[in-house]
Scaffold this active site. Structure first.
Site, PDB file in Angstrom:
ATOM      1  N   ASN A 114       0.832  -0.897  -0.239  1.00 14.46           N
ATOM      2  CA  ASN A 114      -0.322  -0.418   0.218  1.00 14.46           C
ATOM      3  C   ASN A 114       0.680   1.259  -0.198  1.00 14.46           C
ATOM      4  OD1 ASN A 114      -2.112   1.787   0.245  1.00 14.46           O
ATOM      5  ND2 ASN A 114      -2.794   0.986   2.225  1.00 14.46           N
ATOM      6  N   GLU A 130      22.247  -0.958  -4.981  1.00 14.61           N
ATOM      7  CA  GLU A 130      22.804  -1.235  -3.394  1.00 14.61           C
ATOM      8  C   GLU A 130      24.575  -2.028  -2.437  1.00 14.61           C
ATOM      9  OE1 GLU A 130      19.524  -0.645  -0.451  1.00 14.61           O
ATOM     10  OE2 GLU A 130      18.688   0.135  -1.593  1.00 14.61           O
ATOM     11  N   CYS A 158      11.266   0.349   1.338  1.00 10.42           N
ATOM     12  CA  CYS A 158      10.363  -1.029   0.694  1.00 10.42           C
ATOM     13  C   CYS A 158      11.206  -2.856   0.625  1.00 10.42           C
ATOM     14  CB  CYS A 158       9.072  -1.479   0.804  1.00 10.42           C
ATOM     15  SG  CYS A 158       7.995  -0.440  -0.093  1.00 10.42           S
TER      16      CYS A 158
END
Length: 97
Positions: A46, A81, A54
């Site tokens: 959401n 990353e 996330c």
DNA sequence: AGGGTGACCCGCT
DNA sequence: CAGCGGGCCACCC
């Protein structure tokens, strides 16, 4: 707005450092709802805030898992990353315990 | 109040 | 080892 439970989840996810990942179960446990891994996915799905990384939350078995903008994009962000990913699996050495 | 939903998980086959 | 079935939880109508 979000209730305290979702806020806690966001806070935990924000604390995951670059180059590391956590599992949905791990986040659920730290949020005080150890069996709610599925709900953690709901909340993150959401979420649209770029302030919440996330993409650093993966499945317990090491699979990258779902992502609002597609699994490919999740993998790209993680690789950027420095996270090592084979197929759709992240190296266990990156997963916070 | 109750049924539907999902970025999950585990055990069994 | 891959699939499937059922459990799970908080939230949203």
């Amino acid at each position: 707005m979000y209730d305290s439970r979702a806020q806690r989840i966001f806070h935990i996810v924000r604390s995951i450092p670059r180059g590391k990942v956590a599992t949905y179960t791990y986040v659920a446990r730290k949020a005080g709802v150890p069996k709610a891994a599925r709900y953690v996915g709901n909340v993150l799905g959401n979420n649209r805030s770029s302030r919440v990384p996330c993409h650093r939350v993966v499945r317990k078995d090491g699979h990258v898992g779902g992502f609002r903008d597609g699994t490919r994009e999740k993998v790209r962000r993680l690789r950027r990353e420095g996270v090592v990913i084979r197929g759709n699996c992240v190296g266990a050495e990156h997963i916070l315990q």
